[in-house]
Scaffold this motif. Structure first.
Motif, PDB file in Angstrom:
ATOM      1  N   CYS A  48       2.517 -13.311  -0.677  1.00 13.52           N
ATOM      2  CA  CYS A  48       1.519 -12.439  -1.293  1.00 13.52           C
ATOM      3  C   CYS A  48       1.707 -12.260  -2.791  1.00 13.52           C
ATOM      4  O   CYS A  48       0.890 -11.596  -3.436  1.00 13.52           O
ATOM      5  CB  CYS A  48       1.540 -11.063  -0.622  1.00 13.52           C
ATOM      6  N   LYS A  49       2.787 -12.838  -3.333  1.00 17.54           N
ATOM      7  CA  LYS A  49       3.088 -12.712  -4.765  1.00 17.54           C
ATOM      8  C   LYS A  49       3.162 -11.224  -5.121  1.00 17.54           C
ATOM      9  O   LYS A  49       3.812 -10.461  -4.451  1.00 17.54           O
ATOM     10  CB  LYS A  49       2.048 -13.462  -5.608  1.00 17.54           C
ATOM     11  N   ASN A  50       2.485 -10.833  -6.188  1.00 16.65           N
ATOM     12  CA  ASN A  50       2.500  -9.427  -6.616  1.00 16.65           C
ATOM     13  C   ASN A  50       1.215  -8.692  -6.250  1.00 16.65           C
ATOM     14  O   ASN A  50       0.953  -7.618  -6.772  1.00 16.65           O
ATOM     15  CB  ASN A  50       2.713  -9.336  -8.133  1.00 16.65           C
ATOM     16  N   HIS A  51       0.436  -9.288  -5.354  1.00 14.72           N
ATOM     17  CA  HIS A  51      -0.885  -8.727  -5.059  1.00 14.72           C
ATOM     18  C   HIS A  51      -0.842  -7.674  -3.957  1.00 14.72           C
ATOM     19  O   HIS A  51      -0.202  -7.864  -2.919  1.00 14.72           O
ATOM     20  CB  HIS A  51      -1.850  -9.831  -4.637  1.00 14.72           C
ATOM     21  N   ILE A  52      -1.516  -6.562  -4.190  1.00 12.00           N
ATOM     22  CA  ILE A  52      -1.744  -5.523  -3.187  1.00 12.00           C
ATOM     23  C   ILE A  52      -3.251  -5.322  -3.068  1.00 12.00           C
ATOM     24  O   ILE A  52      -3.927  -5.034  -4.063  1.00 12.00           O
ATOM     25  CB  ILE A  52      -1.071  -4.187  -3.572  1.00 12.00           C
ATOM     26  N   ASP A  53      -3.774  -5.499  -1.872  1.00 16.57           N
ATOM     27  CA  ASP A  53      -5.210  -5.359  -1.650  1.00 16.57           C
ATOM     28  C   ASP A  53      -5.555  -3.899  -1.387  1.00 16.57           C
ATOM     29  O   ASP A  53      -4.956  -3.258  -0.521  1.00 16.57           O
ATOM     30  CB  ASP A  53      -5.629  -6.216  -0.450  1.00 16.57           C
ATOM     31  N   LEU A  54      -6.496  -3.369  -2.153  1.00 13.16           N
ATOM     32  CA  LEU A  54      -6.923  -1.973  -2.018  1.00 13.16           C
ATOM     33  C   LEU A  54      -8.330  -1.912  -1.443  1.00 13.16           C
ATOM     34  O   LEU A  54      -9.266  -2.482  -2.009  1.00 13.16           O
ATOM     35  CB  LEU A  54      -6.903  -1.264  -3.378  1.00 13.16           C
ATOM     36  N   CYS A  55      -8.479  -1.218  -0.328  1.00 18.88           N
ATOM     37  CA  CYS A  55      -9.822  -1.065   0.243  1.00 18.88           C
ATOM     38  C   CYS A  55     -10.118   0.420   0.459  1.00 18.88           C
ATOM     39  O   CYS A  55      -9.216   1.250   0.588  1.00 18.88           O
ATOM     40  CB  CYS A  55      -9.947  -1.819   1.562  1.00 18.88           C
ATOM     41  N   THR A  56     -11.402   0.732   0.450  1.00 16.55           N
ATOM     42  CA  THR A  56     -11.852   2.096   0.720  1.00 16.55           C
ATOM     43  C   THR A  56     -12.902   2.058   1.822  1.00 16.55           C
ATOM     44  O   THR A  56     -13.537   1.028   2.065  1.00 16.55           O
ATOM     45  CB  THR A  56     -12.463   2.762  -0.525  1.00 16.55           C
ATOM     46  N   ILE A  57     -13.079   3.190   2.483  1.00 18.88           N
ATOM     47  CA  ILE A  57     -14.053   3.272   3.571  1.00 18.88           C
ATOM     48  C   ILE A  57     -14.904   4.520   3.431  1.00 18.88           C
ATOM     49  O   ILE A  57     -14.486   5.501   2.818  1.00 18.88           O
ATOM     50  CB  ILE A  57     -13.358   3.266   4.949  1.00 18.88           C
ATOM     51  N   ILE A  58     -16.090   4.440   4.018  1.00 17.50           N
ATOM     52  CA  ILE A  58     -16.942   5.619   4.122  1.00 17.50           C
ATOM     53  C   ILE A  58     -17.311   5.793   5.589  1.00 17.50           C
ATOM     54  O   ILE A  58     -17.599   4.815   6.290  1.00 17.50           O
ATOM     55  CB  ILE A  58     -18.206   5.495   3.239  1.00 17.50           C
ATOM     56  N   ASN A  59     -17.253   7.015   6.069  1.00 13.48           N
ATOM     57  CA  ASN A  59     -17.617   7.320   7.448  1.00 13.48           C
ATOM     58  C   ASN A  59     -19.135   7.401   7.524  1.00 13.48           C
ATOM     59  O   ASN A  59     -19.738   8.442   7.254  1.00 13.48           O
ATOM     60  CB  ASN A  59     -16.973   8.639   7.874  1.00 13.48           C
ATOM     61  N   GLY A  60     -19.761   6.278   7.867  1.00 14.23           N
ATOM     62  CA  GLY A  60     -21.219   6.173   7.793  1.00 14.23           C
ATOM     63  C   GLY A  60     -21.970   6.929   8.863  1.00 14.23           C
ATOM     64  O   GLY A  60     -23.128   7.297   8.675  1.00 14.23           O
ATOM     65  N   ARG A  61     -21.335   7.149  10.007  1.00 13.38           N
ATOM     66  CA  ARG A  61     -21.914   7.961  11.079  1.00 13.38           C
ATOM     67  C   ARG A  61     -20.775   8.629  11.806  1.00 13.38           C
ATOM     68  O   ARG A  61     -19.818   7.967  12.204  1.00 13.38           O
ATOM     69  CB  ARG A  61     -22.726   7.095  12.050  1.00 13.38           C
ATOM     70  N   THR A 296      -7.129   3.208   0.661  1.00 10.89           N
ATOM     71  CA  THR A 296      -6.911   4.222  -0.350  1.00 10.89           C
ATOM     72  C   THR A 296      -8.098   5.177  -0.382  1.00 10.89           C
ATOM     73  O   THR A 296      -9.134   4.920   0.232  1.00 10.89           O
ATOM     74  CB  THR A 296      -6.673   3.572  -1.738  1.00 10.89           C
ATOM     75  N   GLY A 297      -7.975   6.270  -1.109  1.00 14.19           N
ATOM     76  CA  GLY A 297      -9.060   7.249  -1.166  1.00 14.19           C
ATOM     77  C   GLY A 297      -9.133   8.072   0.109  1.00 14.19           C
ATOM     78  O   GLY A 297      -8.150   8.259   0.817  1.00 14.19           O
ATOM     79  N   ASP A 298     -10.335   8.572   0.435  1.00 17.41           N
ATOM     80  CA  ASP A 298     -10.530   9.399   1.624  1.00 17.41           C
ATOM     81  C   ASP A 298     -10.543   8.523   2.865  1.00 17.41           C
ATOM     82  O   ASP A 298     -11.178   7.480   2.886  1.00 17.41           O
ATOM     83  CB  ASP A 298     -11.846  10.179   1.531  1.00 17.41           C
ATOM     84  N   MET A 299      -9.852   8.967   3.907  1.00 12.07           N
ATOM     85  CA  MET A 299      -9.683   8.161   5.116  1.00 12.07           C
ATOM     86  C   MET A 299     -10.145   8.914   6.366  1.00 12.07           C
ATOM     87  O   MET A 299      -9.343   9.433   7.130  1.00 12.07           O
ATOM     88  CB  MET A 299      -8.221   7.749   5.277  1.00 12.07           C
ATOM     89  N   LEU A 300     -11.437   8.959   6.619  1.00 11.34           N
ATOM     90  CA  LEU A 300     -11.940   9.554   7.847  1.00 11.34           C
ATOM     91  C   LEU A 300     -11.249  10.883   8.153  1.00 11.34           C
ATOM     92  O   LEU A 300     -11.329  11.809   7.382  1.00 11.34           O
ATOM     93  CB  LEU A 300     -11.766   8.567   9.014  1.00 11.34           C
ATOM     94  N   SER A 303      -5.635  11.983   5.847  1.00  8.74           N
ATOM     95  CA  SER A 303      -5.596  11.886   4.393  1.00  8.74           C
ATOM     96  C   SER A 303      -4.597  10.846   3.921  1.00  8.74           C
ATOM     97  O   SER A 303      -3.584  10.596   4.549  1.00  8.74           O
ATOM     98  CB  SER A 303      -5.216  13.249   3.797  1.00  8.74           C
ATOM     99  N   GLY A 304      -4.891  10.245   2.791  1.00  8.18           N
ATOM    100  CA  GLY A 304      -3.984   9.321   2.140  1.00  8.18           C
ATOM    101  C   GLY A 304      -3.840   9.743   0.697  1.00  8.18           C
ATOM    102  O   GLY A 304      -4.044  10.900   0.353  1.00  8.18           O
ATOM    103  N   THR A 305      -3.494   8.802  -0.162  1.00  6.57           N
ATOM    104  CA  THR A 305      -3.414   9.109  -1.574  1.00  6.57           C
ATOM    105  C   THR A 305      -4.751   8.813  -2.235  1.00  6.57           C
ATOM    106  O   THR A 305      -5.651   8.247  -1.629  1.00  6.57           O
ATOM    107  CB  THR A 305      -2.316   8.279  -2.254  1.00  6.57           C
ATOM    108  N   THR A 306      -4.876   9.178  -3.501  1.00  4.57           N
ATOM    109  CA  THR A 306      -6.080   8.865  -4.256  1.00  4.57           C
ATOM    110  C   THR A 306      -6.000   7.437  -4.801  1.00  4.57           C
ATOM    111  O   THR A 306      -4.925   6.840  -4.872  1.00  4.57           O
ATOM    112  CB  THR A 306      -6.236   9.828  -5.440  1.00  4.57           C
ATOM    113  N   ILE A 307      -7.144   6.895  -5.190  1.00  2.36           N
ATOM    114  CA  ILE A 307      -7.169   5.570  -5.794  1.00  2.36           C
ATOM    115  C   ILE A 307      -6.319   5.569  -7.060  1.00  2.36           C
ATOM    116  O   ILE A 307      -5.508   4.660  -7.286  1.00  2.36           O
ATOM    117  CB  ILE A 307      -8.612   5.150  -6.102  1.00  2.36           C
TER     118      ILE A 307
END
Length: 333
Positions: A48-61, A296-300, A303-307
């Motif tokens: 993965c080298k130095n890469h960290i993948d950051l994703c966010t989600i929204i609770n759509g329903r 990252t961010g809000d998690m359904l 809770s996690g950390t902020t972006i």
């Protein structure tokens, strides 16, 4: 294999060796945790080298899900008092996606409660994805339950590159967690998404009363499915759910799980998900000990950390989420 040197094994994995079902993996449960974390870090650094993948989600329903998953706040079978609402307006979803894109995340997912998103609500989701695909530089993901082949194809055409569908636990333990659908139903959905050409994000939850052997089995099953993004959640017991009585697992158990998942799935993105807050550093050490991604961010419901906080962690560790450095052979996860 009781006397396995985990650092030697890490180097063998870097050189091409792969752990298989049937191997004696008991050493993962008793070996020195610090050495295991070091070896997992070597494997992560190589692939993965130095890469960290950051994703966010929204609770759509939210809420009113007919499935009886024992861990879930949104099941109608569990009296958790969770917020309930139908599919969000497209404008709300796109506005949040724009904010996340501006903050620098890699990808964005709409997650919906229920067995499957269908009808007019699914059409609204397609409209949102089409607009995001045209206007934003974000990887687009979806988590919408048991969709049909046709629905998965429509998502793909709308710009979605990754479909999320957790197996949750081992095949043996699954009936203890849910009885309204089966483990086999989940495997079928994953394979349909893969056949459509979507990258699949699939992992599970630890701390639901399963054994360590169940956790190892889940890791092997995900390797056999060739999963490229594996979220690892620690159960956050929710009042009103059937698992509310369980004690939260120790941070050390979560770290050990992350580390051996990296050994078993060396080229995947091992993704921190729910439960980061049980680690005193919110997963900072984990991000150099096997975990190459995080929600990252809000998690359904957890809770996690902020972006911003996660970017501060990456900067301290000399890591980044720059495009083009993803691990995972599909390149979309």
């Amino acid at each position: 294999m009781a006397n396995v040197d985990v650092l030697e094994l890490a180097q063998k994995i870097i050189d091409g060796h792969r752990i298989q079902r049937g191997d004696d993996l008991s050493f993962f449960l008793t070996c020195d945790l610090e050495k295991l974390e070091t070896g997992a870090g070597w494997i992560q650094k190589h692939f993965c080298k130095n890469h960290i993948d950051l994703c966010t989600i929204i609770n759509g329903r939210s809420g009113r899900c007919p499935e009886n998953c024992k861990y879930c706040a949104q099941s109608v079978h569990n009296k958790t008092g969770c917020e309930e609402y139908p599919f969000l307006p497209k404008e709300r979803i796109i506005a949040e996606a724009k904010q996340n894109a501006a903050a620098g995340v890699n990808r964005f997912a709409i997650v919906t409660a229920g067995r499957a998103l269908t009808g007019e609500e699914f059409d609204k989701a397609i409209e949102a994805y089409e607009e995001m695909h045209k206007t934003l530089k974000l990887g687009l993901c979806a988590s919408m339950g048991f969709l049909s082949k046709e629905q998965l194809h429509r998502l793909h055409e709308a710009g979605v590159t990754s479909y999320h569908h957790n197996i949750e636990t081992s095949k043996r333990n699954f009936p203890n967690i849910c009885t309204t659908h089966t483990y086999e139903d989940k495997i079928r959905e994953i394979k349909m998404a893969q056949a459509e050409g979507l990258c699949v994000c699939s992992g599970g939850i630890i701390g639901m009363g399963e054994t360590w052997e169940d956790r190892l089995d889940m890791a092997i099953s995900l390797a056999e499915l060739n999963i490229h993004s594996i979220p690892i959640n620690a159960l956050m017991p929710i009042p009103g759910s059937p698992l509310a009585h369980l004690k939260q697992i120790p941070a050390e158990d979560l770290m050990r799980t992350i580390a051996f998942f990296r050994y078993i799935n060396p080229e995947a993105n091992i993704r921190l998900a729910a439960g980061r807050k049980i680690m005193k550093d919110f997963g900072e050490k984990a991000l150099v000990s096997g975990a190459s991604a995080t929600i990252t961010g809000d998690m359904l419901t957890t809770s996690g950390t902020t972006i911003r906080g996660d970017f501060e962690i990456l900067n301290r560790l000399g890591l980044n989420n720059a495009a083009g450095e993803n691990c995972g052979s599909c390149g979309n996860c």
